[in-house]
Design an enzyme around this catalytic site. Structure first.
Site, short mmCIF file in Angstrom:
data_model
loop_
_atom_site.label_atom_id
_atom_site.label_comp_id
_atom_site.label_asym_id
_atom_site.label_seq_id
_atom_site.Cartn_x
_atom_site.Cartn_y
_atom_site.Cartn_z
N GLU A 251 41.41 42.89 59.33
CA GLU A 251 41.02 42.00 58.22
C GLU A 251 42.23 41.15 57.93
O GLU A 251 43.21 41.62 57.33
CB GLU A 251 40.65 42.83 56.99
CG GLU A 251 39.44 43.71 57.15
CD GLU A 251 38.15 42.94 57.33
OE1 GLU A 251 38.11 41.74 56.98
OE2 GLU A 251 37.19 43.53 57.84
N CYS A 285 42.56 37.84 49.77
CA CYS A 285 42.25 37.13 51.03
C CYS A 285 40.99 36.28 50.89
O CYS A 285 40.80 35.35 51.66
CB CYS A 285 42.15 38.09 52.19
SG CYS A 285 41.05 39.47 51.85
P1 NAD Z 1 53.58 40.56 55.87
O1 NAD Z 1 52.81 39.91 56.96
O2 NAD Z 1 55.02 40.88 56.11
O3 NAD Z 1 52.90 41.93 55.42
C1 NAD Z 1 51.54 42.05 55.13
C2 NAD Z 1 51.21 43.55 55.19
O4 NAD Z 1 51.37 43.99 56.52
C3 NAD Z 1 52.17 44.40 54.36
O5 NAD Z 1 51.44 45.43 53.75
C4 NAD Z 1 53.16 44.97 55.36
O6 NAD Z 1 53.65 46.22 54.98
C5 NAD Z 1 52.30 45.08 56.59
N1 NAD Z 1 53.07 44.94 57.82
C6 NAD Z 1 54.02 44.03 58.09
N2 NAD Z 1 54.49 44.20 59.34
C7 NAD Z 1 53.81 45.24 59.86
C8 NAD Z 1 53.82 45.91 61.11
N3 NAD Z 1 54.61 45.51 62.13
N4 NAD Z 1 53.00 46.96 61.29
C9 NAD Z 1 52.18 47.38 60.32
N5 NAD Z 1 52.10 46.79 59.10
C10 NAD Z 1 52.90 45.73 58.89
O7 NAD Z 1 53.46 39.63 54.62
P2 NAD Z 1 53.67 39.85 53.07
O8 NAD Z 1 54.82 39.02 52.63
O9 NAD Z 1 53.61 41.25 52.63
O10 NAD Z 1 52.34 39.13 52.62
C11 NAD Z 1 52.23 37.75 52.83
C12 NAD Z 1 51.12 37.34 53.74
O11 NAD Z 1 50.34 38.41 54.24
C13 NAD Z 1 50.20 36.48 52.95
O12 NAD Z 1 50.54 35.15 53.16
C14 NAD Z 1 48.82 36.81 53.42
O13 NAD Z 1 48.36 35.83 54.31
C15 NAD Z 1 48.96 38.09 54.16
N6 NAD Z 1 48.27 39.19 53.47
C16 NAD Z 1 46.95 39.27 53.65
C17 NAD Z 1 46.24 40.25 53.02
C18 NAD Z 1 44.76 40.35 53.20
O14 NAD Z 1 44.10 40.93 52.33
N7 NAD Z 1 44.20 39.86 54.29
C19 NAD Z 1 46.89 41.15 52.19
C20 NAD Z 1 48.27 41.05 52.03
C21 NAD Z 1 48.96 40.06 52.68
#
Ligand code: NAD
Length: 479
Positions: A251, A285
């Site tokens: 997702e 999202c």
């Molecule tokens: P991010 O991409 O660093 O992290 C998003 C999530 O993924 C976090 O919970 C993080 O712990 C996890 N994550 C990161 N790297 C990972 C890896 N290698 N393996 C497993 N999990 C990992 O970004 P962020 O700064 O936390 O959030 C910003 C962006 O993430 C937003 O711009 C948004 O687009 C996206 N986001 C989307 C949703 C959603 O509901 N689709 C939720 C949160 C964040």
């Protein structure tokens, strides 16, 4: 206000504290103060969790679905019983207003209750045979141990969805909730233990995300992954999952379009949009963000939306007057500034907000960019924060093209009183959800998933369970 609990890992039914492990601080986004120290799982912890999930899976998959359902129902009841406590944890860790947090907890309980019921309906089918003495059936089996990764923006709903659908399908789970909102997920894990979940069926770990996902997704024990987060990370995990042929539910990001036709009252549309947009500080999202408004009513809509955004009370989520809390972390505030700087550099009007606020914590004013061009940052990158961008359109075909022009396709919204517009948009928009004349993009019983870069697979509804099941064909000769 409640006391923040000690943070732990759950492996094989046992709780592990920070002793002998690296830790990281968890912050209250409303104040920037440290709430607690979160232990990181070691490589040995992950090995133990993997072995426990393999054993737990054998126990759980053999338990009758009706008994599994009873445990999930008890968990749903316990979530409701502890609603106030869990809601307070959400507000402490994420910052959203307590009233919104209560709704989130209620939804999480509803998701558990739905999956508790639905798990009993893992129906297969009998396939008429070409030979009288051969019986043919297709059965749905639990897929195997699941690795789940949940982000911070819905600390109760996302873990609830991932855990309860996988458990209802008969799978064991290792979940890595967000390191930024761990206590909410731990509260859910704790009550599942109390509800009677056998040891090893649910394991909860935290740590460096890439290290944890590298180990779990790379392990042959894990048969499926479920991830919610950014498209970039989803693609990385997907590539890793393919190496060991794991099923995946991803997702990912959206950048939801909202198409508002000229048969709608623009002021009334703005009034309903402002609540939907700034819920959870826009960190959703499915958050409505790209507002395409018919040129004849665009200016009235944009003016009203800006006026209402300017009036929103921003503050600590525990304050009853607060309508929008802080952003979850400093990264989001910095991101908001990049969107606004880019807009200003292009002479796009910042008709509401656009600035940080509050003396401490991660606050940003509800922001509206008016009459944006399609080249600016906000038109192309999901803000994932309190930012709405308006633009005008002339024809329905133009609106469809604008809605579909990005690689993402998660939620989309349409406002019209003309059935022909509604039908054309439902057919024309390439997104997993087309929501017409309201803002509720998902419920426990409805399917939720993205098109294109917004992901693969479905959560919620009967489809959400099927993502965690394999189909086995059994053919028996009895002549
Ligand atoms: P991010 O991409 O660093 O992290 C998003 C999530 O993924 C976090 O919970 C993080 O712990 C996890 N994550 C990161 N790297 C990972 C890896 N290698 N393996 C497993 N999990 C990992 O970004 P962020 O700064 O936390 O959030 C910003 C962006 O993430 C937003 O711009 C948004 O687009 C996206 N986001 C989307 C949703 C959603 O509901 N689709 C939720 C949160 C964040």
């Amino acid at each position: 206000m409640i006391d923040y609990p000690a943070l732990r890992l759950l492996i094989d039914g046992r709780w592990h504290d920070a002793a002998g492990r690296n830790t990281e601080p968890v912050l209250n986004p409303a104040t920037g103060a440290v709430l607690g120290e979160l232990p990181h799982a070691t490589a040995a912890d992950l090995d133990e969790a993997l072995a426990a999930s393999a054993r737990g899976h054998e126990v759980w998959r053999k338990m009758p679905a009706v008994d599994r359902g009873r445990i999930l129902q008890r968990a749903a009841a316990l979530i409701q019983e502890r609603s106030e406590h869990i809601a307070s944890l959400i507000t402490l860790e994420l910052g959203k207003p307590i009233a919104e947090a209560r709704v989130e907890v209620e939804t999480a309980a509803g998701i558990f209750a739905w999956n508790a019921e639905e798990g009993r309906r893992a129906y297969g089918r009998v396939i008429p045979s070409r030979n009288r003495v051969i019986q043919q059936i297709a059965v749905r089996e639990p897929l195997g141990p699941i690795a789940a990764f949940a982000p911070w923006n819905a600390p109760a709903i996302t873990p609830a969805r991932k855990i309860s659908s996988a458990l209802a399908a008969g799978c064991s789970v290792i979940i890595k909730p967000s390191e930024e909102t761990p206590a909410t997920a731990l509260a859910i894990a704790e009550l599942l233990q109390e509800a009677g979940l056998p040891a090893g069926v649910l394991n909860v770990v935290f740590g460096h995300p890439a290290m944890i996902s590298g180990v779990l997704v790379g392990s042959p024990i894990i048969r499926g992954i479920t991830f919610t987060g950014s498209t970039a990370i989803g693609k990385q995990l997907g590539a890793l999952a393919v190496q060991t042929m794991k099923r995946m539910t991803l997702e990912l990001g959206g950048h939801a379009p909202v198409v508002i036709f000229d048969d709608v009252d623009p002021e009334a549309a703005a009034l309903s949009a402002v609540t939907a947009k700034f819920r959870n500080s826009g960190q959703v999202c499915t958050s409505p963000t790209r507002f395409f408004v018919h040129e004849s009513i665009h200016d009235r809509f944009a003016a009203k939306l800006s006026e209402l955004a300017d009036r929103l009370a921003v503050g600590d989520g525990f304050n009853a007057a607060t309508k929008m809390g802080p952003l979850a972390n400093a990264r989001r505030v910095e991101a908001m500034e990049r969107f606004v700087d880019d807009a200003r550099a292009r002479s796009i009007a910042v008709s509401a907000g656009g600035v940080r606020c509050g003396e401490r914590g991660f606050f940003f004013r509800p922001t509206v960019l008016t009459q944006v061009d399609q080249d600016c940052l906000a038109s192309n990158v999901e803000p994932f924060g309190p930012l709405a961008a308006t633009a005008s359109f002339r024809t329905r075909d133009e609106a469809i093209a604008l809605a579909n022009r990005l690689p993402s396709g998660l939620a989309s919204y349409v406002m019209t009183s003309d059935l022909r517009h509604a039908a054309a948009m439902a057919e024309g928009i390439a997104a997993g959800n087309v929501i017409i004349n309201h803002w509720q993009a998902s419920l426990p019983e409805t399917p939720f998933g993205g098109f294109k870069d917004s992901g693969v697979g479905t959560e919620g509804g009967i489809e959400g369970l099927q993502d965690f099941q394999s189909i086995k064909y059994v053919s028996q000769f009895s002549g």
